[in-house]
Write a protein that holds these residues in place. Structure first.
Motif, short mmCIF file in Angstrom:
data_model
loop_
_atom_site.label_atom_id
_atom_site.label_comp_id
_atom_site.label_asym_id
_atom_site.label_seq_id
_atom_site.Cartn_x
_atom_site.Cartn_y
_atom_site.Cartn_z
N GLY A 1 0.86 -1.19 0.00
CA GLY A 1 0.00 0.00 0.00
C GLY A 1 0.89 1.23 0.00
N SER A 2 0.36 2.35 0.44
CA SER A 2 1.09 3.62 0.32
C SER A 2 2.16 3.77 1.39
CB SER A 2 0.10 4.78 0.45
OG SER A 2 -0.88 4.68 -0.57
N GLY A 3 3.37 4.13 0.96
CA GLY A 3 4.44 4.45 1.90
C GLY A 3 4.63 5.96 1.97
N ASN A 4 5.49 6.41 2.87
CA ASN A 4 5.72 7.86 3.00
C ASN A 4 7.10 8.12 3.61
OD1 ASN A 4 5.34 7.94 6.07
ND2 ASN A 4 3.42 7.04 5.38
N TYR A 5 7.56 9.37 3.48
CA TYR A 5 8.89 9.74 3.98
C TYR A 5 8.93 9.85 5.50
CZ TYR A 5 10.85 10.66 -0.65
OH TYR A 5 11.33 10.52 -1.94
N ILE A 6 7.76 9.99 6.16
CA ILE A 6 7.74 10.12 7.62
C ILE A 6 8.21 8.80 8.25
CG2 ILE A 6 6.33 10.72 9.63
CD1 ILE A 6 4.34 12.07 7.70
N GLU A 7 7.66 7.68 7.75
CA GLU A 7 8.07 6.36 8.27
C GLU A 7 9.51 6.07 7.91
OE1 GLU A 7 3.77 4.05 8.34
OE2 GLU A 7 4.94 4.01 6.50
N TYR A 8 9.91 6.43 6.68
CA TYR A 8 11.30 6.22 6.26
C TYR A 8 12.26 6.93 7.22
CZ TYR A 8 15.59 7.41 3.74
OH TYR A 8 16.91 7.63 3.40
N ILE B 1 22.11 -4.31 14.47
CA ILE B 1 21.44 -3.80 13.26
C ILE B 1 22.24 -2.63 12.67
CG2 ILE B 1 19.86 -2.26 14.56
CD1 ILE B 1 18.81 -4.15 11.41
N LYS B 2 22.60 -2.77 11.38
CA LYS B 2 23.43 -1.75 10.73
C LYS B 2 22.64 -0.94 9.70
CE LYS B 2 27.32 -2.92 12.75
NZ LYS B 2 26.71 -3.44 13.97
N ARG B 3 21.61 -1.56 9.10
CA ARG B 3 20.84 -0.83 8.08
C ARG B 3 19.42 -1.37 8.02
NH1 ARG B 3 23.29 -1.96 2.96
NH2 ARG B 3 24.67 -0.18 3.13
N ILE B 4 18.47 -0.44 7.92
CA ILE B 4 17.09 -0.84 7.60
C ILE B 4 16.71 -0.12 6.31
CG2 ILE B 4 14.66 -0.77 8.28
CD1 ILE B 4 15.47 -0.89 11.17
N THR B 5 16.28 -0.89 5.33
CA THR B 5 15.84 -0.31 4.06
C THR B 5 14.31 -0.27 4.08
OG1 THR B 5 17.78 -1.18 2.93
CG2 THR B 5 15.90 -0.60 1.55
N TYR B 6 13.75 0.85 3.66
CA TYR B 6 12.28 1.02 3.66
C TYR B 6 11.78 0.90 2.23
CZ TYR B 6 7.76 3.45 4.34
OH TYR B 6 6.42 3.79 4.39
N GLY B 7 10.75 0.10 2.03
CA GLY B 7 10.17 -0.05 0.70
C GLY B 7 8.66 0.03 0.77
N CYS B 8 8.04 0.39 -0.35
CA CYS B 8 6.57 0.43 -0.38
C CYS B 8 6.10 0.21 -1.82
CB CYS B 8 6.06 1.77 0.15
SG CYS B 8 6.81 3.19 -0.66
N SER B 9 4.85 -0.23 -1.96
CA SER B 9 4.38 -0.50 -3.33
C SER B 9 4.20 0.81 -4.10
CB SER B 9 3.10 -1.34 -3.34
OG SER B 9 2.18 -0.90 -2.41
N GLU B 10 3.82 1.88 -3.42
CA GLU B 10 3.82 3.21 -4.06
C GLU B 10 4.03 4.25 -2.96
OE1 GLU B 10 0.22 5.00 -5.20
OE2 GLU B 10 -0.77 4.29 -3.41
N LEU B 11 4.63 5.37 -3.34
CA LEU B 11 4.93 6.42 -2.39
C LEU B 11 3.88 7.52 -2.57
CD1 LEU B 11 7.25 7.03 -0.37
CD2 LEU B 11 8.40 8.24 -2.20
N SER B 12 3.08 7.78 -1.52
CA SER B 12 2.01 8.78 -1.65
C SER B 12 2.18 9.85 -0.59
CB SER B 12 0.64 8.14 -1.42
OG SER B 12 0.42 7.12 -2.32
N ASN B 13 1.98 11.12 -1.00
CA ASN B 13 1.91 12.14 0.04
C ASN B 13 0.47 12.18 0.56
OD1 ASN B 13 0.50 13.56 -1.90
ND2 ASN B 13 2.06 15.13 -2.21
N ALA B 14 0.23 13.01 1.59
CA ALA B 14 -1.07 12.98 2.27
C ALA B 14 -2.22 13.34 1.32
CB ALA B 14 -1.04 13.93 3.45
N THR B 15 -1.97 14.26 0.38
CA THR B 15 -3.03 14.66 -0.57
C THR B 15 -3.50 13.46 -1.37
OG1 THR B 15 -1.95 16.81 -0.73
CG2 THR B 15 -3.56 16.27 -2.44
#
Length: 636
Positions: A586-593, A608-622
């Motif tokens: 679902g929608s990802g965002n830069y706040i969680e990243y 833990i040295k790195r966590i990579t964030y992924g999402c099916s699509e990147l959506s802003n709040a609008t």
């Protein structure tokens, strides 16, 4: 530390552009000049990673869209980088018949089917161009990397098929759902082929995330078992790509947390995404041209685009900083630049001194060395000036939005709601204030209040707020959906509790309050965000450290390297996790990243040295609010 996903994808693209040979490290070797032909998918993948000058360094003289009108260039090889779709394959066949190029290097973004290969083979036979097809490759690059530790699956093409709306709409057909899940799995499979590792997978039960986890486990398992064609054997991977340390892949459903995607934010990158619609690391800013059509009229504005990439040191240092800190840092850089510029000007005037004055002559010899070093640093100084101007313009545009929409007030109120603190100002006052933001801002504020309120709101209370929102011209459709969603999640399991957040206001930086500052910050609160973990980070933390946490006790455990599939929730592999990938269906965002980036920084000294964030699509709040509105409209 293993190479990041951006480094791995960049290396794969460079190898592809070098006609699938390892690029030469020697600058003396001239590249083979070539044409790059891509579709929109290929364009979205390449543009955040390789700039036009970098493509030129790789020998790409022209880059063209597959479905545009292209003239024949008979003495040049062409590198194709496209999805293996029916229409793309037909167009390649047409190019072969028209004999557009000297030779063809066909690279498919994800695996091409046998049927489509046969279609191309027969077209090449009929056109007599079989010798011209030099190579056909499955590249497994079906994802878009935006940061060293962030990727998304789709941007401009077919993103609706894997959006939050597509997965959660009420009338979704089984076949549609299967197609959406398969598209997500195909891209995640590409991510792990590029990384060269087989992950251990964890997911919650009973939602889209579990479907993705099951399908990905099956796809990885089948590929590992197929000894002839496995993409994960150490022989088929480049030396050094194969790692014994396996990453943990945490697949989560967007429904875990619907408040964060609507949250008004306060950090530089997330603000640029929310307010200025940052896309593929490029941001559009409206700037006044200084041209007024008539006296007293407002100055005309023109849109200017800026690229925010990983070579920009200021962006890398400050993209996760609160906005007032960014404004102060821009001001500091500007003052530093001006003092360097003044030094160059002073040296120039000294060099123009004439006469027999001995003092001047001794100064001259002294200053020649200084001027030489100043001249040699001129290109660096000009680049610094360009970056300072760019960040000044972006920060000024953000500041205008913050002031006009009172975004600092919204951010502070939402942080208090999410951390269960009492509010200074009532919601009704915000809704009735015509100066306080747009109808969309008010709707976002109320949804967060509704989701995060400690006690359950009665229907009468909700209706009372709804009347006030309607009076403020808000579309109530998103609220209809959120009411249904909240009732449903209460039945299954309450979403992870928010908490530990909040803000504190400190006195504004004196540098920004000077009248000479580029930024007039009066009336804007200088908020410092208290460190806290969002629901997504909290789940990741529990799974990385094998903590007992009620929300993750029932999470499924998949290990594609194990012989038998088990329906277990007990992790077999208890080695400390060095690298994790958190993927949102679902929608990802830069706040969680940004929250995950801060979490890793705070865990210095742990495994833990790195966590990579992924999402099916990147959506802003609008965009996300529009998806909720569509879902709400369908419920009415």
């Amino acid at each position: 530390m293993a190479a990041s996903i951006r480094e791995k994808q960049t290396a794969s693209l460079k190898r592809m552009l070098n006609l699938n040979l390892e690029p030469s490290r020697s600058s003396a070797v001239e590249p083979v000049w070539k044409v790059l032909v891509y579709d929109r998918f290929g364009q979205d993948i390449i543009s955040p990673i390789l700039s036009v000058p970098e493509l030129r360094d790789m020998g790409v003289t022209l880059h063209l869209l597959l479905h545009s009108d292209r003239d024949p260039i008979p003495d040049v090889p062409a590198v194709y980088f496209v999805m293996p779709s029916e229409e793309n394959v037909q167009r390649i066949c047409q190019d072969l018949r028209n004999q557009l190029y000297e030779s063809y290097y066909l690279n498919f973004i994800s695996a091409v089917s046998r049927q489509r290969l046969e279609d191309m083979a027969s077209a090449a036979l009929q056109a007599g161009t079989v010798p011209q097809i030099s190579k056909v490759f499955d590249q497994y690059l079906n994802f878009i990397t935006l940061e060293d530790d962030m990727f998304t699956l789709r941007h401009s093409q077919n993103r609706e098929a894997i959006s939050y709306y597509a997965i959660n709409k009420g009338d979704v057909q089984d076949l549609e759902m299967e197609a959406s899940m398969d598209a997500i799995v195909d891209s995640l499979f590409s991510v792990f082929v590029t990384l060269g590792t087989v992950p251990i997978i964890r997911s919650p039960r009973g939602n889209a995330a579990e479907m993705v986890a099951e399908k990905l486990d099956k796809k990885l398992r089948e590929n590992i078992r197929d000894s002839r064609n496995s993409l994960f054997t150490s022989d088929s991977l480049q030396a050094g790509q194969f790692s014994f340390q396996r990453p943990l892949l945490v697949i989560l459903d967007r429904n875990l947390d619907l408040a964060t995607p609507l949250h008004h934010t306060w950090t530089y990158q997330a603000l640029a995404h929310d307010v200025l619609d940052l896309q593929l690391n490029r941001v559009m800013v409206e700037e006044p041209t200084g041209d007024k059509s008539s006296p007293g009229a407002r100055p005309k504005k023109k849109a200017k685009s800026y690229d925010l990439n990983f070579t920009d040191k200021f962006w890398q240092s400050h993209k996760g900083s609160p906005f007032p800190e960014v404004a102060e840092a821009v001001q500091r850089e500007l003052e530093e630049y001006r003092s360097q510029e003044d030094e160059v000007k002073r040296l120039k005037s000294v060099m123009g001194l004439e006469g027999e004055d001995e003092g001047a002559i001794s100064m001259l010899s002294d200053n020649t060395a200084k001027l030489t070093s100043a001249v040699s640093s001129l290109p660096e100084l000009l680049e610094k000036k360009r970056l300072i101007d760019m960040h000044t313009n972006i920060a000024s545009a953000l500041l205008d939005h913050i002031k006009v929409r009172k975004l600092d007030v919204y951010f502070e109120m939402e942080e208090k709601m999410m951390s269960k603190q009492s509010l200074d100002k009532s919601l009704m006052d915000m809704f009735s204030d015509p100066e306080a933001g747009s109808p969309e801002d008010k709707m976002r504020l109320f949804i967060i209040y509704f989701i995060c309120s400690a006690q359950t709101m009665s229907d009468a209370d909700v209706d009372q707020y709804a009347v006030a929102l309607q009076a403020a011209n808000c579309d109530l459709a998103p609220l209809h959906y959120i009411k249904r969603w909240k009732a449903f999640t209460k039945m299954t399991a309450a979403p992870s509790q928010y908490g530990g957040g909040g803000t504190k206001t400190i006195s504004m930086f004196s540098r920004l309050m000077n009248t000479g500052s580029e930024f007039v910050m009066e009336g804007v609160k200088n908020l410092v965000v208290k460190k806290h973990n969002l629901p997504v980070t909290r789940v990741a933390d529990a799974l990385i450290d094998n903590k007992s946490y009620q929300d993750t006790e029932d999470y499924r455990y998949f290990d594609p390297k194990m012989l038998r599939v088990t329906d277990s929730s007990i992790p077999r592999n208890r080695n400390p996790v060095q690298e994790a990938i958190v993927f949102i269906v679902g929608s990802g965002n830069y706040i969680e990243y940004q929250n995950l980036v801060d979490y890793v920084k705070g865990k210095a000294g742990s495994s833990i040295k790195r966590i990579t964030y992924g999402c099916s699509e990147l959506s802003n709040a609008t965009l996300f609010l529009k998806q909720l509105a569509k879902l709400g409209t369908e419920l009415q």
